[in-house]
Enzyme design. Sequence first.
Site, PDB file in Angstrom:
ATOM      1  N   LEU A  41      90.478  92.791  73.937  1.00 20.05           N
ATOM      2  CA  LEU A  41      91.487  91.967  74.307  1.00 20.05           C
ATOM      3  C   LEU A  41      92.508  91.279  73.147  1.00 20.05           C
ATOM      4  O   LEU A  41      91.838  90.780  71.885  1.00 20.05           O
ATOM      5  CB  LEU A  41      90.565  91.306  74.930  1.00 20.05           C
ATOM      6  CG  LEU A  41      90.208  91.637  76.296  1.00 20.05           C
ATOM      7  CD1 LEU A  41      89.020  90.290  77.380  1.00 20.05           C
ATOM      8  CD2 LEU A  41      90.883  92.511  76.654  1.00 20.05           C
ATOM      9  N   HIS A  45      96.462  89.708  76.824  1.00 23.35           N
ATOM     10  CA  HIS A  45      95.545  90.245  77.260  1.00 23.35           C
ATOM     11  C   HIS A  45      95.553  88.604  78.639  1.00 23.35           C
ATOM     12  O   HIS A  45      95.480  88.348  79.584  1.00 23.35           O
ATOM     13  CB  HIS A  45      94.443  90.685  77.290  1.00 23.35           C
ATOM     14  CG  HIS A  45      94.600  92.709  76.900  1.00 23.35           C
ATOM     15  ND1 HIS A  45      94.547  93.070  75.823  1.00 23.35           N
ATOM     16  CD2 HIS A  45      94.348  93.474  77.623  1.00 23.35           C
ATOM     17  CE1 HIS A  45      94.607  94.029  75.571  1.00 23.35           C
ATOM     18  NE2 HIS A  45      94.772  94.112  76.734  1.00 23.35           N
ATOM     19  N   GLN A  69      92.632 108.998  82.075  1.00 20.57           N
ATOM     20  CA  GLN A  69      93.644 108.721  81.108  1.00 20.57           C
ATOM     21  C   GLN A  69      93.708 108.749  79.813  1.00 20.57           C
ATOM     22  O   GLN A  69      95.286 108.635  78.962  1.00 20.57           O
ATOM     23  CB  GLN A  69      94.309 107.432  80.976  1.00 20.57           C
ATOM     24  CG  GLN A  69      93.542 105.695  80.650  1.00 20.57           C
ATOM     25  CD  GLN A  69      94.108 104.163  81.112  1.00 20.57           C
ATOM     26  OE1 GLN A  69      93.522 103.885  82.534  1.00 20.57           O
ATOM     27  NE2 GLN A  69      95.314 104.016  80.520  1.00 20.57           N
ATOM     28  N   LYS A 157     104.198  94.691  78.791  1.00 20.05           N
ATOM     29  CA  LYS A 157     104.201  95.976  77.130  1.00 20.05           C
ATOM     30  C   LYS A 157     104.249  97.754  77.722  1.00 20.05           C
ATOM     31  O   LYS A 157     104.542  98.504  76.708  1.00 20.05           O
ATOM     32  CB  LYS A 157     103.584  95.269  76.496  1.00 20.05           C
ATOM     33  CG  LYS A 157     102.285  97.020  75.525  1.00 20.05           C
ATOM     34  CD  LYS A 157     103.033  96.776  74.146  1.00 20.05           C
ATOM     35  CE  LYS A 157     102.479  97.479  73.208  1.00 20.05           C
ATOM     36  NZ  LYS A 157     101.473  98.299  74.088  1.00 20.05           N
ATOM     37  N   ASP A 158     103.588  97.759  78.252  1.00 20.73           N
ATOM     38  CA  ASP A 158     103.000  99.728  79.294  1.00 20.73           C
ATOM     39  C   ASP A 158     104.186  99.290  80.299  1.00 20.73           C
ATOM     40  O   ASP A 158     103.747  99.655  81.729  1.00 20.73           O
ATOM     41  CB  ASP A 158     101.980  99.418  79.590  1.00 20.73           C
ATOM     42  CG  ASP A 158     101.085  99.209  78.545  1.00 20.73           C
ATOM     43  OD1 ASP A 158     101.222  99.944  77.733  1.00 20.73           O
ATOM     44  OD2 ASP A 158     100.110  98.724  78.328  1.00 20.73           O
ATOM     45  N   GLN A 161     104.042 102.301  82.819  1.00 22.50           N
ATOM     46  CA  GLN A 161     102.490 102.179  84.002  1.00 22.50           C
ATOM     47  C   GLN A 161     102.948 101.030  84.183  1.00 22.50           C
ATOM     48  O   GLN A 161     102.792 101.368  86.067  1.00 22.50           O
ATOM     49  CB  GLN A 161     101.110 101.847  82.540  1.00 22.50           C
ATOM     50  CG  GLN A 161     100.522 100.850  83.948  1.00 22.50           C
ATOM     51  CD  GLN A 161      99.024 101.073  82.517  1.00 22.50           C
ATOM     52  OE1 GLN A 161      98.085 101.527  82.269  1.00 22.50           O
ATOM     53  NE2 GLN A 161      98.749  99.518  81.908  1.00 22.50           N
ATOM     54  N   SER A 193      99.046  94.797  70.570  1.00 22.10           N
ATOM     55  CA  SER A 193      98.554  95.905  70.962  1.00 22.10           C
ATOM     56  C   SER A 193      97.083  96.200  70.798  1.00 22.10           C
ATOM     57  O   SER A 193      96.995  95.962  69.361  1.00 22.10           O
ATOM     58  CB  SER A 193      98.915  97.528  71.691  1.00 22.10           C
ATOM     59  OG  SER A 193      98.430  98.721  71.644  1.00 22.10           O
ATOM     60  N   SER A 194      95.845  96.591  71.717  1.00 22.65           N
ATOM     61  CA  SER A 194      94.880  96.223  70.748  1.00 22.65           C
ATOM     62  C   SER A 194      94.128  98.325  69.563  1.00 22.65           C
ATOM     63  O   SER A 194      93.808  98.304  69.158  1.00 22.65           O
ATOM     64  CB  SER A 194      93.679  97.090  71.739  1.00 22.65           C
ATOM     65  OG  SER A 194      93.651  96.751  72.893  1.00 22.65           O
ATOM     66  N   ARG A 195      95.400  98.733  70.266  1.00 25.70           N
ATOM     67  CA  ARG A 195      95.914  99.765  68.838  1.00 25.70           C
ATOM     68  C   ARG A 195      96.168  99.230  67.192  1.00 25.70           C
ATOM     69  O   ARG A 195      95.645 100.477  66.491  1.00 25.70           O
ATOM     70  CB  ARG A 195      96.195 101.255  69.574  1.00 25.70           C
ATOM     71  CG  ARG A 195      95.660 101.727  70.746  1.00 25.70           C
ATOM     72  CD  ARG A 195      96.863 103.348  70.872  1.00 25.70           C
ATOM     73  NE  ARG A 195      95.517 104.080  72.044  1.00 25.70           N
ATOM     74  CZ  ARG A 195      95.764 104.066  73.334  1.00 25.70           C
ATOM     75  NH1 ARG A 195      96.630 103.763  73.671  1.00 25.70           N
ATOM     76  NH2 ARG A 195      94.861 104.783  73.890  1.00 25.70           N
TER      77      ARG A 195
HETATM   78  O1  PAF Z   1      96.853  98.688  81.122  1.00 27.38           O
HETATM   79  C1  PAF Z   1      95.945  99.391  81.117  1.00 27.38           C
HETATM   80  O2  PAF Z   1      94.956  98.735  80.182  1.00 27.38           O
HETATM   81  C2  PAF Z   1      95.408 100.307  81.733  1.00 27.38           C
HETATM   82  O3  PAF Z   1      96.130 101.487  81.643  1.00 27.38           O
HETATM   83  C3  PAF Z   1      94.472  99.539  82.898  1.00 27.38           C
HETATM   84  C4  PAF Z   1      95.751  99.195  83.879  1.00 27.38           C
HETATM   85  C5  PAF Z   1      93.481  99.142  82.882  1.00 27.38           C
HETATM   86  C6  PAF Z   1      94.683 101.018  83.319  1.00 27.38           C
HETATM   87  O4  PAF Z   1      93.214 102.166  82.888  1.00 27.38           O
END
Ligand code: PAF
Length: 288
Positions: A41, A45, A69, A157-158, A161, A193-195
């Site tokens: 996190l 987040h 995923q 950010k995503d 998604q 981003s975590s990455r």
């Molecule tokens: O955005 C994320 O961290 C992931 O894609 C999620 C929504 C928790 C699904 O695994």
Amino acid sequence: MSSLPPSRLPIVRTVADLRAQVAAWRREGLRIGFVPTMGALHEGHLSLVRLAGTQADRVVASVFVNPTQFGPNEDFDAYPRDEARDADLLAGAGCHLLFAPTVAEMYPPGASTTVTVAGVSEPLDGRARPGHFAGVATVVTKLLNQCTPDVAVFGEKDFQQLAVIRRLVRDLDLPLEIVGGPTARADDGLALSSRNAYLTEAERAVAPHLNAALREILDKVRAGQPVEDAEQRAVADLLRAGFASVDYVEVRVPDTLDRLGPGAASGPVRVLGAARLGRTRLIDNIGD
Ligand code: PAF
């Protein structure tokens, strides 16, 4: 909203325990907010957790690094994991319960159902990461059914998604509200981003060019320049800045993620990009 100061964050690991706690809160008439995450996190987040706290009386977060995923050559094994740190940060942001299931709890032997969202899942990251959005849509559908929140918060950010999740919630008549939280950024514009933890010092210095390139495209399109010229120039700029490759930088219609039709650049647009810097894949998006 009623307040309950979080102390040590309770952690549940089974769907049954999650449902028991949510049911107890519901009997008290409380509204439930939910923030699904994969852990590692950061401030982005935590801002979603705080946003959920403005919309609900109790906030549940999940930490689950979802194997379905990740592609076969992606970073599932390397993905950073530190549950104790995540739990402390969540408690500090006002979270009331952490759901941290095992892979076996989420995908018991014989699990064979996949949720796929046609259309909005297909371009951009859908093309660059085959199967990714089916994994996201499946796990998010499960998490929403397990937690049954009134509201769930996902980061912009995503952006793709978020569009996929809005569509599946609508199409499957899931009874909750989806809220998008703004992207948290470092002072130089890099989306948190975590990455980002994978970046070397030299790569970290180059990384903000992605946001700058997207911003430049948006400015050019707003100034009436042809969309494709602006996109192509941004790809060249990113490669020159030190990115190893660019998966896409594209201007799209925000809700559908369709390509812009003629004259559509005067309406709402979203500029989305994904590019590789060393071993790290960065994504970002902006709108106006
Ligand atoms: O955005 C994320 O961290 C992931 O894609 C999620 C929504 C928790 C699904 O695994």
